[in-house]
Scaffold this active site. Sequence first.
Site, PDB file in Angstrom:
ATOM      1  N   ASP A  35     -65.398 -35.887 -42.064  1.00 49.44           N
ATOM      2  CA  ASP A  35     -66.778 -35.437 -42.274  1.00 49.44           C
ATOM      3  C   ASP A  35     -67.322 -35.960 -43.594  1.00 49.44           C
ATOM      4  O   ASP A  35     -66.564 -36.297 -44.495  1.00 49.44           O
ATOM      5  CB  ASP A  35     -66.807 -33.900 -42.327  1.00 49.44           C
ATOM      6  CG  ASP A  35     -67.188 -33.296 -41.001  1.00 49.44           C
ATOM      7  OD1 ASP A  35     -67.366 -34.045 -40.037  1.00 49.44           O
ATOM      8  OD2 ASP A  35     -67.310 -32.059 -40.948  1.00 49.44           O
ATOM      9  N   LYS A  56     -73.083 -37.694 -41.381  1.00 49.34           N
ATOM     10  CA  LYS A  56     -74.367 -38.355 -41.666  1.00 49.34           C
ATOM     11  C   LYS A  56     -74.222 -39.430 -42.728  1.00 49.34           C
ATOM     12  O   LYS A  56     -74.745 -40.507 -42.627  1.00 49.34           O
ATOM     13  CB  LYS A  56     -75.369 -37.328 -42.208  1.00 49.34           C
ATOM     14  CG  LYS A  56     -75.887 -36.393 -41.175  1.00 49.34           C
ATOM     15  CD  LYS A  56     -76.788 -35.356 -41.838  1.00 49.34           C
ATOM     16  CE  LYS A  56     -76.601 -34.029 -41.132  1.00 49.34           C
ATOM     17  NZ  LYS A  56     -76.994 -32.861 -41.856  1.00 49.34           N
ATOM     18  N   MET A 168     -75.934 -23.856 -47.554  1.00 48.98           N
ATOM     19  CA  MET A 168     -77.047 -24.610 -46.979  1.00 48.98           C
ATOM     20  C   MET A 168     -78.403 -23.991 -47.361  1.00 48.98           C
ATOM     21  O   MET A 168     -79.308 -23.898 -46.538  1.00 48.98           O
ATOM     22  CB  MET A 168     -76.904 -24.674 -45.443  1.00 48.98           C
ATOM     23  CG  MET A 168     -75.714 -25.511 -45.025  1.00 48.98           C
ATOM     24  SD  MET A 168     -75.353 -25.438 -43.271  1.00 48.98           S
ATOM     25  CE  MET A 168     -74.127 -24.140 -43.203  1.00 48.98           C
TER      26      MET A 168
HETATM   27  N1  SAH Z   1     -66.960 -25.726 -44.102  1.00 49.22           N
HETATM   28  C1  SAH Z   1     -67.607 -25.875 -45.397  1.00 49.22           C
HETATM   29  C2  SAH Z   1     -69.093 -25.584 -45.336  1.00 49.22           C
HETATM   30  C3  SAH Z   1     -69.879 -26.585 -44.537  1.00 49.22           C
HETATM   31  S1  SAH Z   1     -71.575 -26.218 -44.492  1.00 49.22           S
HETATM   32  C4  SAH Z   1     -66.900 -24.970 -46.411  1.00 49.22           C
HETATM   33  O1  SAH Z   1     -66.097 -24.118 -46.020  1.00 49.22           O
HETATM   34  O2  SAH Z   1     -67.141 -25.132 -47.600  1.00 49.22           O
HETATM   35  C5  SAH Z   1     -72.198 -27.289 -45.757  1.00 49.22           C
HETATM   36  C6  SAH Z   1     -72.613 -26.483 -46.968  1.00 49.22           C
HETATM   37  O3  SAH Z   1     -71.479 -26.105 -47.708  1.00 49.22           O
HETATM   38  C7  SAH Z   1     -73.481 -27.239 -47.940  1.00 49.22           C
HETATM   39  O4  SAH Z   1     -74.843 -27.245 -47.560  1.00 49.22           O
HETATM   40  C8  SAH Z   1     -73.267 -26.423 -49.196  1.00 49.22           C
HETATM   41  O5  SAH Z   1     -74.016 -25.231 -49.158  1.00 49.22           O
HETATM   42  C9  SAH Z   1     -71.805 -26.061 -49.069  1.00 49.22           C
HETATM   43  N2  SAH Z   1     -70.928 -26.995 -49.791  1.00 49.22           N
HETATM   44  C10 SAH Z   1     -69.996 -27.793 -49.264  1.00 49.22           C
HETATM   45  N3  SAH Z   1     -69.339 -28.464 -50.240  1.00 49.22           N
HETATM   46  C11 SAH Z   1     -69.879 -28.070 -51.405  1.00 49.22           C
HETATM   47  C12 SAH Z   1     -69.627 -28.367 -52.776  1.00 49.22           C
HETATM   48  N4  SAH Z   1     -68.667 -29.202 -53.156  1.00 49.22           N
HETATM   49  N5  SAH Z   1     -70.386 -27.744 -53.700  1.00 49.22           N
HETATM   50  C13 SAH Z   1     -71.328 -26.864 -53.364  1.00 49.22           C
HETATM   51  N6  SAH Z   1     -71.614 -26.543 -52.097  1.00 49.22           N
HETATM   52  C14 SAH Z   1     -70.896 -27.130 -51.127  1.00 49.22           C
END
Ligand code: SAH
Length: 245
Positions: A35, A56, A168
């Site tokens: 991803d 993406k 998000m």
């Molecule tokens: N499965 C992932 C979440 C995916 S949804 C998890 O458990 O973290 C995608 C969202 O995750 C992004 O829009 C943001 O809000 C958050 N996110 C993912 N990686 C991030 C990071 N390194 N720093 C801050 N927010 C993050």
Amino acid sequence: MSAKVWLVGAGPGDPELLTLKAVRAMGEAQVVLIDDLVNPAVLEHCPSAQVIPVGKRGGCRSTPQAFIHRLMLRYARQGKCVVRLKGGDPCIFGRGGEEAEWLAERGIEVELVNGITAGLAGATQCGISLTQRGVARGVTLVTAHTLDGSSPEWHALAKTGTTLVVYMGVSSLQQVQAGLLEGGLPATTPVAMIENASLPQQRECRSHLGAMCTDATTFQLKSPAILVIGEVAAQAVTQVLSQIA
Ligand code: SAH
């Protein structure tokens, strides 16, 4: 080595936050579907696997979910060991559950591997203790972006007494702010907006509910970011962060 799909959480970004089990699964993988929020540095653990970007930013312009399902199925049916690498935890806003069900219905062996989810990592990296005793009685993970376009019940969430961790949320800051204020959360409630949590380019913007939108604009907050909303978001335990170079 038998045909199997591992749905693996790659953690928030810092490769040292991978689990040992994730590293083992990557070591066994022949095919890795990655991803866009996964730090490519973790691929050092699967040097001989075929790596297919399915995000993406991976050049596929949001690979449709159905296509990803079929790719996993195709490689598993070829007898290959497949790792589907997801940012954070596969089951926290990560479709891990949907993918596991879909594959299991087709007779494919599936194993889910936890990762450290961005919300928890971001808070900790900024010295915020999400469930600090006497301050927050729990933590609620919520997405501002729902499949059907509807809003979460911000009014109800304002009354939980828990720390809110919003995923998000960057493009919905105004709705988050308005909903929580209308729900009765004071404008002085601390907010921490954490971008690129656990990566060298991590940035944090501290604000409060009444000012979070203007502060985020000035700060030029960008995705991926999480919002931490609640009294604990004022905390910043001093710590020295270390990362592998
Ligand atoms: N499965 C992932 C979440 C995916 S949804 C998890 O458990 O973290 C995608 C969202 O995750 C992004 O829009 C943001 O809000 C958050 N996110 C993912 N990686 C991030 C990071 N390194 N720093 C801050 N927010 C993050």
